[in-house]
Structure formats: C-alpha cells, structure tokens
Design a protein around this motif. Structure first.
Motif, mmCIF file in Angstrom:
data_model
loop_
_atom_site.group_PDB
_atom_site.id
_atom_site.type_symbol
_atom_site.label_atom_id
_atom_site.label_comp_id
_atom_site.label_asym_id
_atom_site.label_seq_id
_atom_site.Cartn_x
_atom_site.Cartn_y
_atom_site.Cartn_z
ATOM 1 N N ALA A 91 34.052 78.195 60.062
ATOM 2 C CA ALA A 91 33.303 79.448 60.164
ATOM 3 C C ALA A 91 32.219 79.433 59.100
ATOM 4 N N ALA A 92 31.003 79.776 59.490
ATOM 5 C CA ALA A 92 29.876 79.748 58.562
ATOM 6 C C ALA A 92 29.247 81.129 58.462
ATOM 7 N N LEU A 93 29.172 81.661 57.246
ATOM 8 C CA LEU A 93 28.503 82.933 57.000
ATOM 9 C C LEU A 93 27.134 82.611 56.420
ATOM 10 N N LEU A 94 26.169 82.411 57.320
ATOM 11 C CA LEU A 94 24.809 82.059 56.930
ATOM 12 C C LEU A 94 23.854 83.140 57.426
ATOM 13 N N GLU A 95 22.847 83.452 56.607
ATOM 14 C CA GLU A 95 21.826 84.421 57.020
ATOM 15 C C GLU A 95 22.501 85.665 57.604
ATOM 16 N N LEU A 96 23.272 86.339 56.779
ATOM 17 C CA LEU A 96 24.155 87.403 57.224
ATOM 18 C C LEU A 96 23.491 88.471 58.090
ATOM 19 N N ALA A 97 22.320 88.952 57.672
ATOM 20 C CA ALA A 97 21.733 90.115 58.338
ATOM 21 C C ALA A 97 20.960 89.770 59.613
ATOM 22 N N SER A 98 20.927 88.493 59.995
ATOM 23 C CA SER A 98 20.198 88.115 61.208
ATOM 24 C C SER A 98 21.087 88.263 62.439
ATOM 25 N N GLY A 99 20.475 88.401 63.612
ATOM 26 C CA GLY A 99 21.222 88.448 64.859
ATOM 27 C C GLY A 99 21.641 89.832 65.302
ATOM 28 N N PHE A 100 21.267 90.861 64.562
ATOM 29 C CA PHE A 100 21.578 92.229 64.970
ATOM 30 C C PHE A 100 20.420 92.812 65.776
ATOM 31 N N ASP A 101 20.714 93.861 66.563
ATOM 32 C CA ASP A 101 19.698 94.573 67.337
ATOM 33 C C ASP A 101 19.368 95.872 66.601
ATOM 34 N N GLY A 102 18.147 95.978 66.129
ATOM 35 C CA GLY A 102 17.757 97.124 65.323
ATOM 36 C C GLY A 102 17.845 98.458 66.024
ATOM 37 N N ASP A 103 17.737 98.457 67.369
ATOM 38 C CA ASP A 103 17.750 99.715 68.121
ATOM 39 C C ASP A 103 19.159 100.186 68.470
ATOM 40 N N LEU A 104 20.146 99.305 68.356
ATOM 41 C CA LEU A 104 21.526 99.692 68.612
ATOM 42 C C LEU A 104 22.127 100.348 67.375
ATOM 43 N N THR A 105 23.175 101.113 67.564
ATOM 44 C CA THR A 105 23.827 101.768 66.442
ATOM 45 C C THR A 105 24.666 100.765 65.652
ATOM 46 N N VAL A 106 25.124 101.221 64.502
ATOM 47 C CA VAL A 106 25.997 100.392 63.675
ATOM 48 C C VAL A 106 27.265 100.037 64.447
ATOM 49 N N ARG A 107 27.820 101.008 65.153
ATOM 50 C CA ARG A 107 29.026 100.778 65.937
ATOM 51 C C ARG A 107 28.774 99.732 67.028
ATOM 52 N N LEU A 163 36.681 88.594 58.777
ATOM 53 C CA LEU A 163 37.937 88.790 59.499
ATOM 54 C C LEU A 163 38.565 87.467 59.927
ATOM 55 N N VAL A 164 37.750 86.426 59.978
ATOM 56 C CA VAL A 164 38.229 85.145 60.486
ATOM 57 C C VAL A 164 39.151 84.465 59.474
ATOM 58 N N GLN A 165 40.004 83.572 59.959
ATOM 59 C CA GLN A 165 40.886 82.774 59.108
ATOM 60 C C GLN A 165 40.679 81.299 59.466
ATOM 61 N N PRO A 166 39.552 80.720 59.067
ATOM 62 C CA PRO A 166 39.236 79.349 59.475
ATOM 63 C C PRO A 166 39.888 78.306 58.571
ATOM 64 N N ASP A 167 39.827 77.044 58.995
ATOM 65 C CA ASP A 167 40.272 75.942 58.147
ATOM 66 C C ASP A 167 39.192 75.597 57.124
ATOM 67 N N ILE A 168 37.914 75.738 57.535
ATOM 68 C CA ILE A 168 36.776 75.490 56.647
ATOM 69 C C ILE A 168 35.875 76.713 56.692
ATOM 70 N N LEU A 169 35.556 77.263 55.533
ATOM 71 C CA LEU A 169 34.714 78.454 55.440
ATOM 72 C C LEU A 169 33.470 78.127 54.630
ATOM 73 N N ILE A 170 32.293 78.460 55.176
ATOM 74 C CA ILE A 170 31.025 78.180 54.506
ATOM 75 C C ILE A 170 30.325 79.496 54.180
ATOM 76 N N LEU A 171 29.967 79.675 52.922
ATOM 77 C CA LEU A 171 29.363 80.920 52.452
ATOM 78 C C LEU A 171 28.026 80.622 51.779
ATOM 79 N N ASP A 172 26.950 81.179 52.319
ATOM 80 C CA ASP A 172 25.623 80.955 51.750
ATOM 81 C C ASP A 172 25.102 82.255 51.152
ATOM 82 N N GLU A 173 25.256 82.397 49.838
ATOM 83 C CA GLU A 173 24.783 83.579 49.112
ATOM 84 C C GLU A 173 25.348 84.883 49.663
#
Length: 265
Positions: A91-107, A163-173
């Motif tokens: 599991a890779a947590l890269l560029e956290l804030a990308s990939g969201f839709d600005g017009d949709l709600t937080v939920r 929430l994930v429980q991976p075998d390998i976890l990658i965290l970028d900043e």
C-alpha cells in the motif's frame, strides 16, 4: 527472508519537444537529424533490502530521487534498469490530496476514495464514522471537498488510507499533515500498523522523525545512493551535512564501507 529487495535500480526520464512541435515537424526534424532527446537519471544503481517489520527512512534534499524511487518500489513505474522484488501486499500513501472530486462532499469523497482503494461499501459503512473522527472533520461532512484547506484534505486522505493492513507500507511525507497534535496521532497510527508486522518505507524532511521511527536509513543525493545503514548514525551524519558541518564527499568517505548495503554499527 527479505520482504523487499531493490537491486541496482536506475530510473531514466526521456525529455524532448515532440508534444510542442507536432507530428509533422517531428518527422521533418527526424529526417534532418535535428530532433534531440535528452535523458535524465532520477535514480542510479540503488540497492537495499528490508526484512519483515523493519522501517526504512529515505532522506535527501529536494531532487534526490526519493519520490521516484518510491513509485518504482510501489510498482507504479518500472525501473529502467535493475529489479524490485516484493513479498505480499503493498500500500502506498503518495500525493495524499490528489484524486478527489472538488465538487463532491467530504462524505461522498470518502466513499469514492475507499472504492479506489478496493474497500467494499459495507466496509466503508462500518468505518466511515471512525474515518471522519480520526480526520477531525465531523463538522465538514456535507461540505464540498474544494472548500477544505489543504491540511484538511490530507488528513482525510491519510485517515482513509491508514485503514489498510499491508505487508509493505510506503509513506511519502504523509506524517507531516495537519497540526502538531494530528502529526502525533498520525505517527501513533503508523506505529500501530508497523507493530502489526508491516515493512514500512518513510520519506520525510524531518530528520528527528526518521531517527525516532526508523531502523534503517537510505541517503540519496541527486539520484545517487550515498549510504544505507543504521538510522541513528546516518541521521547524525545527514544533520551535520545539512548544518554544513560536513561535506557530501566527507559523508561518503565515512559511510563507504556501508554504501553497498550493510548497516553501520
């Protein structure tokens, strides 16, 4: 047995002006021998391995090749040379804030991101409240995502991804999001995941954070591997380098016996 092996990995980017000049001009220049492609090596001959449960910190100034290397480890891109061998889920947590839709709600964005990560609707229904509580966004659930601050967006992304429980976890900043209190909570969450046996890679500009959390350190500079070894000794040298108390050449000389992969004592 190593969970992750990176052996002689090199990553090259090719740059040219094809997109700017168009197909016709490209063909004419190729015929005339006037079309030039430049190459840039983001990483050269990177080698290291990690066992189950180990945590590696990758350090280096901007342009060192850290994020590019993470993409190769995560399988997002293939190395130009060398090999990456992985055991288990990643599991890779890269560029956290990308990939969201600005017009949709937080939920709505929470469920969308969950689906992108492979979570089922039932799983999201069961965990949604804990996601929002962890992200500290209970009062913002029905607001458009674009109205959130950058810190809020990153907190939500971190909360969902952790929430994930991976075998390998990658965290970028990702442990630098939010205020001091949230950073402590993020670190505690990562410690929980690591305690579960995950092999973890962390990129952080905080030398203190790397020294406190990591067992091993990989030091990169302009795509070159300066050293790979124990966190305390290398973080100390790296801080001296940042303080201009040590040159890069001196650091390389001090870590030369370990540069091939064995951690310094």
């Amino acid at each position: 047995m190593a969970v992750l092996e990176v052996k002689n990995v090199s990553i090259r980017y090719m740059t040219g002006d094809f997109k700017d000049i168009g197909l016709k001009e490209y063909v004419m220049r190729k015929l005339k021998g006037d079309y030039h492609v430049r190459e840039f090596w983001a990483d050269r001959d990177i080698t290291f391995s990690l066992e189950r449960g180990e945590m590696l910190g990758i350090i280096g100034t901007n342009g060192a090749g850290k994020s590019t290397l993470l993409k190769a480890v995560a399988g997002i891109m293939e190395p130009t040379k060398g090999k990456v061998k992985r055991q288990g889920s990643i599991a890779a947590l890269l560029e956290l804030a990308s990939g969201f839709d600005g017009d949709l709600t937080v939920r709505e964005n929470s469920y969308l991101r969950g689906a992108m990560l492979g979570y089922t609707r039932r799983f999201m229904d069961e965990t949604y409240d804990s996601i929002i509580d962890f992200a500290e966004l209970k009062d913002f659930q029905d607001r458009p995502f674009k109205q959130l601050s950058s810190g809020m967006k990153s907190r939500l992304a971190f909360s969902i991804a952790s929430l994930v429980q991976p075998d390998i976890l990658i965290l970028d900043e990702v442990l630098s999001v939010g205020d001091g209190a949230f950073r402590k909570k993020s670190e505690a969450k990562m410690r929980e995941i690591i305690a579960g046996g995950a092999t973890t890679i962390l990129v952080s500009h905080s030398v203190r954070q790397v020294e406190e959390l990591c067992d091993k350190v990989l030091w990169l500079d302009k795509g070159r591997q300066i050293a790979f070894g124990g966190a305390q000794s290398l973080c100390g040298l790296y801080q001296r380098y940042l303080d201009k108390d040590l040159t890069l050449e001196q650091a390389e000389a001090l870590t030369a016996p370990q540069a091939g992969g064995a951690p310094p004592s």
